[in-house]
Motif scaffolding. Structure first.
Motif, short mmCIF file in Angstrom:
data_model
loop_
_atom_site.label_atom_id
_atom_site.label_comp_id
_atom_site.label_asym_id
_atom_site.label_seq_id
_atom_site.Cartn_x
_atom_site.Cartn_y
_atom_site.Cartn_z
N PRO A 15 33.19 25.06 41.84
CA PRO A 15 32.39 25.68 40.77
C PRO A 15 31.54 26.84 41.27
O PRO A 15 31.07 26.85 42.41
N LYS A 16 31.37 27.83 40.41
CA LYS A 16 30.50 28.99 40.64
C LYS A 16 30.94 29.84 41.83
O LYS A 16 30.12 30.41 42.55
N THR A 17 32.27 29.93 42.04
CA THR A 17 32.78 30.82 43.09
C THR A 17 33.89 31.73 42.56
O THR A 17 34.75 32.18 43.33
N GLY A 18 33.89 32.00 41.27
CA GLY A 18 34.89 32.90 40.71
C GLY A 18 36.25 32.27 40.50
O GLY A 18 37.25 32.97 40.35
N THR A 19 36.30 30.94 40.46
CA THR A 19 37.59 30.27 40.36
C THR A 19 38.27 30.48 39.00
O THR A 19 39.50 30.51 38.93
N THR A 20 37.49 30.65 37.95
CA THR A 20 38.09 30.88 36.63
C THR A 20 38.83 32.20 36.61
O THR A 20 39.90 32.33 35.99
N ALA A 21 38.32 33.21 37.31
CA ALA A 21 38.99 34.51 37.40
C ALA A 21 40.31 34.38 38.16
O ALA A 21 41.34 34.93 37.74
N ILE A 22 40.30 33.65 39.28
CA ILE A 22 41.53 33.43 40.05
C ILE A 22 42.55 32.66 39.20
O ILE A 22 43.73 32.99 39.18
N GLU A 23 42.06 31.65 38.51
CA GLU A 23 42.93 30.87 37.63
C GLU A 23 43.61 31.75 36.59
O GLU A 23 44.81 31.64 36.34
N GLY A 24 42.83 32.66 36.00
CA GLY A 24 43.38 33.56 34.99
C GLY A 24 44.50 34.44 35.53
O GLY A 24 45.48 34.71 34.84
N ALA A 25 44.36 34.87 36.78
CA ALA A 25 45.36 35.76 37.38
C ALA A 25 46.59 35.00 37.87
O ALA A 25 47.71 35.52 37.80
N LEU A 26 46.41 33.79 38.37
CA LEU A 26 47.50 33.08 39.04
C LEU A 26 48.13 31.95 38.23
O LEU A 26 49.16 31.41 38.63
#
Length: 198
Positions: A15-26
């Motif tokens: 949590p709170k390490t930009g994982t949602t952004a990575i998830e969106g891309a990958l």
């Protein structure tokens, strides 16, 4: 959490390490995408090893490495503090609207923090079932160039991650005394950040 069978990689969503952004891309490359509930999306290493890895092995998905990011402890708590300062949390037990960042960090340092400061632990997230560092590839959140180099080596070109689920942007300050206490009470949080690839 994302599981990539072809790339033999599991992305653990700290949590709170930009994982949602990575998830969106990958996510389009993933064999398994776990978006919700949050407890499953943000499954820590030990939970992955205890429950999810055995399940994958029954489907003959083996030899998976794991990766995640860890954020500087003060910055990580700052992101939580700002995230919980949102208007839609006013009046909720998790709201930080009525406390200072110093008070938030001091509360976090307690054995049983109040709900507003009960945000987990990056160090605990990274532990395996035996209590050791359990992640194969650990990167500092602040070293996004290293993260992207690693991911592009595995996946080739993919869309640049977009900033998602971002905490409100305002400056917070932490007194030197509180920082010293944080380091003394929760040294493991600083140890794991130091251990990550910079």
């Amino acid at each position: 959490m994302l599981v990539f069978r072809k790339q033999k990689l599991v992305f653990l969503a700290m949590p709170k390490t930009g994982t949602t952004a990575i998830e969106g891309a990958l996510a389009p490359y993933a064999s398994i995408v776990v978006r919700e509930p949050a407890d499953l999306k943000h499954s820590p290493c030990y939970r992955y090893q205890r429950f999810i890895r055995p399940f994958l092995r029954t489907a003959e998905v083996n030899d998976l490495e794991t990766m995640t990011m860890v954020r500087h402890p003060v910055d990580w708590l700052s992101s939580w503090f700002r995230y919980r300062c949102r208007d839609n949390l006013i009046g909720h037990v998790n709201s930080t609207r009525e406390v200072s960042f110093d008070d938030f960090v001091l509360e976090y340092c307690k054995g049983k923090p109040a709900p507003f400061a009960n945000v987990g632990s990056q160090a605990k997230f990274l532990r395996d079932v035996d209590g050791n560092m359990g992640v194969t590839h650990l990167f500092r959140y602040e070293a996004q160039d290293k993260v992207m180099t690693f991911l592009r080596a595995r996946f080739g070109d993919f869309p640049e991650p977009k900033r998602l689920n971002v905490s409100p942007d305002f400056k917070v300050n932490l007194s030197p005394q509180t920082l010293e206490k944080f380091k003394r009470k929760r040294p493991e949080e600083f140890v794991v950040w130091e251990a990550a690839q910079a």
